[in-house]
Scaffold this motif. Structure first.
Motif, mmCIF file in Angstrom:
data_model
loop_
_atom_site.group_PDB
_atom_site.id
_atom_site.type_symbol
_atom_site.label_atom_id
_atom_site.label_comp_id
_atom_site.label_asym_id
_atom_site.label_seq_id
_atom_site.Cartn_x
_atom_site.Cartn_y
_atom_site.Cartn_z
ATOM 1 N N TRP A 1 0.189 5.914 4.167
ATOM 2 C CA TRP A 1 -0.468 6.953 3.379
ATOM 3 C C TRP A 1 -1.593 7.598 4.186
ATOM 4 C CZ3 TRP A 1 0.596 8.321 -1.810
ATOM 5 C CH2 TRP A 1 1.575 7.527 -2.445
ATOM 6 N N THR A 2 -1.884 8.854 3.889
ATOM 7 C CA THR A 2 -3.045 9.540 4.450
ATOM 8 C C THR A 2 -4.001 9.823 3.303
ATOM 9 O OG1 THR A 2 -1.709 10.579 6.186
ATOM 10 C CG2 THR A 2 -3.848 11.567 5.704
ATOM 11 N N LEU A 3 -5.176 9.226 3.356
ATOM 12 C CA LEU A 3 -6.150 9.347 2.271
ATOM 13 C C LEU A 3 -7.314 10.242 2.688
ATOM 14 C CD1 LEU A 3 -6.311 5.596 1.130
ATOM 15 C CD2 LEU A 3 -4.659 7.377 0.481
ATOM 16 N N ALA A 4 -7.851 10.994 1.722
ATOM 17 C CA ALA A 4 -8.975 11.883 2.008
ATOM 18 C C ALA A 4 -9.851 12.025 0.770
ATOM 19 C CB ALA A 4 -8.467 13.264 2.456
ATOM 20 N N GLY A 5 -11.094 12.437 0.984
ATOM 21 C CA GLY A 5 -11.996 12.741 -0.129
ATOM 22 C C GLY A 5 -12.409 11.557 -0.963
ATOM 23 N N GLY A 6 -12.515 10.386 -0.350
ATOM 24 C CA GLY A 6 -12.959 9.203 -1.087
ATOM 25 C C GLY A 6 -11.848 8.401 -1.722
ATOM 26 N N SER A 7 -10.600 8.769 -1.475
ATOM 27 C CA SER A 7 -9.475 7.995 -2.012
ATOM 28 C C SER A 7 -9.413 6.641 -1.330
ATOM 29 C CB SER A 7 -8.155 8.739 -1.773
ATOM 30 O OG SER A 7 -8.186 10.005 -2.394
ATOM 31 N N ALA A 8 -9.065 5.593 -2.094
ATOM 32 C CA ALA A 8 -9.034 4.245 -1.531
ATOM 33 C C ALA A 8 -8.109 3.356 -2.350
ATOM 34 C CB ALA A 8 -10.440 3.647 -1.511
ATOM 35 N N VAL A 9 -7.582 2.327 -1.699
ATOM 36 C CA VAL A 9 -6.773 1.325 -2.383
ATOM 37 C C VAL A 9 -7.720 0.327 -3.037
ATOM 38 C CG1 VAL A 9 -5.071 -0.518 -2.091
ATOM 39 C CG2 VAL A 9 -4.843 1.622 -0.795
ATOM 40 N N VAL A 10 -7.488 0.052 -4.328
ATOM 41 C CA VAL A 10 -8.330 -0.887 -5.067
ATOM 42 C C VAL A 10 -7.498 -2.106 -5.444
ATOM 43 C CG1 VAL A 10 -9.892 0.888 -5.942
ATOM 44 C CG2 VAL A 10 -7.840 0.320 -7.248
ATOM 45 N N THR A 11 -8.146 -3.229 -5.608
ATOM 46 C CA THR A 11 -7.437 -4.478 -5.904
ATOM 47 C C THR A 11 -7.566 -4.863 -7.373
ATOM 48 O OG1 THR A 11 -9.384 -5.770 -5.293
ATOM 49 C CG2 THR A 11 -7.766 -5.330 -3.567
ATOM 50 N N GLN A 12 -6.654 -5.708 -7.812
ATOM 51 C CA GLN A 12 -6.605 -6.261 -9.164
ATOM 52 C C GLN A 12 -6.565 -5.173 -10.231
ATOM 53 O OE1 GLN A 12 -9.549 -9.336 -9.690
ATOM 54 N NE2 GLN A 12 -8.813 -10.478 -7.927
ATOM 55 N N ASN A 13 -5.772 -4.150 -9.955
ATOM 56 C CA ASN A 13 -5.598 -3.091 -10.950
ATOM 57 C C ASN A 13 -4.185 -2.527 -10.885
ATOM 58 O OD1 ASN A 13 -6.577 -1.767 -13.127
ATOM 59 N ND2 ASN A 13 -7.804 -0.297 -12.004
ATOM 60 N N ASN A 14 -3.195 -3.395 -10.737
ATOM 61 C CA ASN A 14 -1.792 -2.999 -10.659
ATOM 62 C C ASN A 14 -1.300 -2.514 -12.020
ATOM 63 O OD1 ASN A 14 0.507 -3.508 -8.505
ATOM 64 N ND2 ASN A 14 1.435 -3.821 -10.512
ATOM 65 N N GLU A 15 -0.303 -1.614 -11.998
ATOM 66 C CA GLU A 15 0.315 -1.241 -13.281
ATOM 67 C C GLU A 15 0.907 -2.506 -13.907
ATOM 68 O OE1 GLU A 15 3.629 -1.357 -13.961
ATOM 69 O OE2 GLU A 15 4.614 -1.431 -12.021
ATOM 70 N N PRO A 16 0.790 -2.662 -15.223
ATOM 71 C CA PRO A 16 1.080 -3.954 -15.864
ATOM 72 C C PRO A 16 2.548 -4.337 -16.006
ATOM 73 C CG PRO A 16 0.461 -2.339 -17.513
ATOM 74 C CD PRO A 16 0.252 -1.684 -16.179
ATOM 75 N N TRP A 17 3.487 -3.427 -15.703
ATOM 76 C CA TRP A 17 4.903 -3.758 -15.863
ATOM 77 C C TRP A 17 5.524 -4.292 -14.575
ATOM 78 C CZ3 TRP A 17 2.674 0.663 -17.938
ATOM 79 C CH2 TRP A 17 2.594 0.678 -19.344
ATOM 80 N N PHE A 18 4.830 -4.166 -13.466
ATOM 81 C CA PHE A 18 5.277 -4.688 -12.160
ATOM 82 C C PHE A 18 6.707 -4.245 -11.834
ATOM 83 C CE2 PHE A 18 2.180 -7.793 -13.876
ATOM 84 C CZ PHE A 18 1.199 -7.660 -12.909
ATOM 85 N N LEU A 19 6.966 -2.942 -11.939
ATOM 86 C CA LEU A 19 8.305 -2.426 -11.679
ATOM 87 C C LEU A 19 8.762 -2.667 -10.245
ATOM 88 C CD1 LEU A 19 8.407 -1.162 -14.477
ATOM 89 C CD2 LEU A 19 9.288 0.920 -13.425
ATOM 90 N N ALA A 20 7.835 -2.739 -9.325
ATOM 91 C CA ALA A 20 8.194 -2.964 -7.921
ATOM 92 C C ALA A 20 7.992 -4.423 -7.530
ATOM 93 C CB ALA A 20 7.370 -2.055 -7.016
ATOM 94 N N GLY A 21 7.847 -5.303 -8.525
ATOM 95 C CA GLY A 21 7.557 -6.701 -8.240
ATOM 96 C C GLY A 21 6.071 -6.967 -8.429
ATOM 97 N N PHE A 22 5.715 -8.247 -8.409
ATOM 98 C CA PHE A 22 4.323 -8.610 -8.655
ATOM 99 C C PHE A 22 3.421 -7.994 -7.593
ATOM 100 C CE2 PHE A 22 0.567 -11.302 -8.179
ATOM 101 C CZ PHE A 22 0.097 -11.285 -9.484
ATOM 102 N N GLY A 23 2.287 -7.444 -8.030
ATOM 103 C CA GLY A 23 1.329 -6.847 -7.105
ATOM 104 C C GLY A 23 -0.054 -6.854 -7.708
#
Length: 201
Positions: A67-89
């Motif tokens: 990914w290319t992030l800009a303007g303060g975008s960042a990956v945050v932890t312990q806030n995964n979507e609750p259905w885990f469609l792509a597996g546990f995360g």
């Protein structure tokens, strides 16, 4: 002897037709894109039976890799979507107002839509999608994928159609860059999928 000659001609013709069919399929794939991997109806619980393939690092479990992030975008932890469609995360992408995030995904006329999960942080957020595509001749095309609103709390995004983007893209486009920009509020995005045959539920 004549019978064997006829049989030989039939076998050779069949083999040629098979090879020509494979070559034709390869040419079509080369011109229209696609061949991006296995799909599954992951959004079926929401009445969407279309098949999707999971975008590379679409769940941000590898941080911002790809990914290319800009303007303060960042990956945050312990806030995964609750259905885990792509597996546990345990990760998601957070984009503040004015920030953006871009990813390059396999693409083609047979992959005309994308869908993910989104959430507004502390209130609704408006997310704008742009599509950049580059053809075999290196021609760059910028197309508008539209906007949608993410309410507070995780939910599937609308199906974001890139069909017209595909039709207007340069011939031979095999990949596209999706850019997510937040126009108001702060948004989180998780588990990005690409729909190879766009249908609306």
């Amino acid at each position: 002897m004549r019978r064997y000659a006829v049989l030989l001609v039939v076998v050779v013709a069949t083999a040629f037709a098979s090879t020509a069919g494979t070559a034709k399929a390869g040419l079509i794939t080369g011109l229209l894109g696609g061949g991006c991997g296995a799909t599954a109806p992951v959004f079926a619980p929401w009445g969407d039976w279309a098949g999707y393939y999971f975008a590379p690092n679409g769940g941000f479990e590898s941080g911002s890799n790809g990914w290319t992030l800009a303007g303060g975008s960042a990956v945050v932890t312990q806030n995964n979507e609750p259905w885990f469609l792509a597996g546990f995360g345990s990760r998601a992408l957070q984009i503040p107002r004015g920030g953006s995030a871009s990813i390059n995904v396999c693409y083609g006329l047979t992959y005309p839509g994308v869908r993910a999960f989104a959430s507004g942080v502390g209130g609704p957020a408006t997310i704008h999608v742009r599509v950049y595509s580059r053809g075999l001749l290196g021609i760059l095309s910028l197309l508008d994928g539209g906007s949608f609103q993410a309410g507070q709390g995780w939910s599937p995004t609308p199906k974001i159609s890139t069909l017209f983007s595909a039709l207007a893209a340069p011939l031979g486009t095999k990949s596209m860059t999706l850019q997510f920009t937040v126009e108001s509020g702060t948004a989180q995005i998780d588990d990005l999928f690409v729909d190879p045959f766009l249908t609306r539920s």
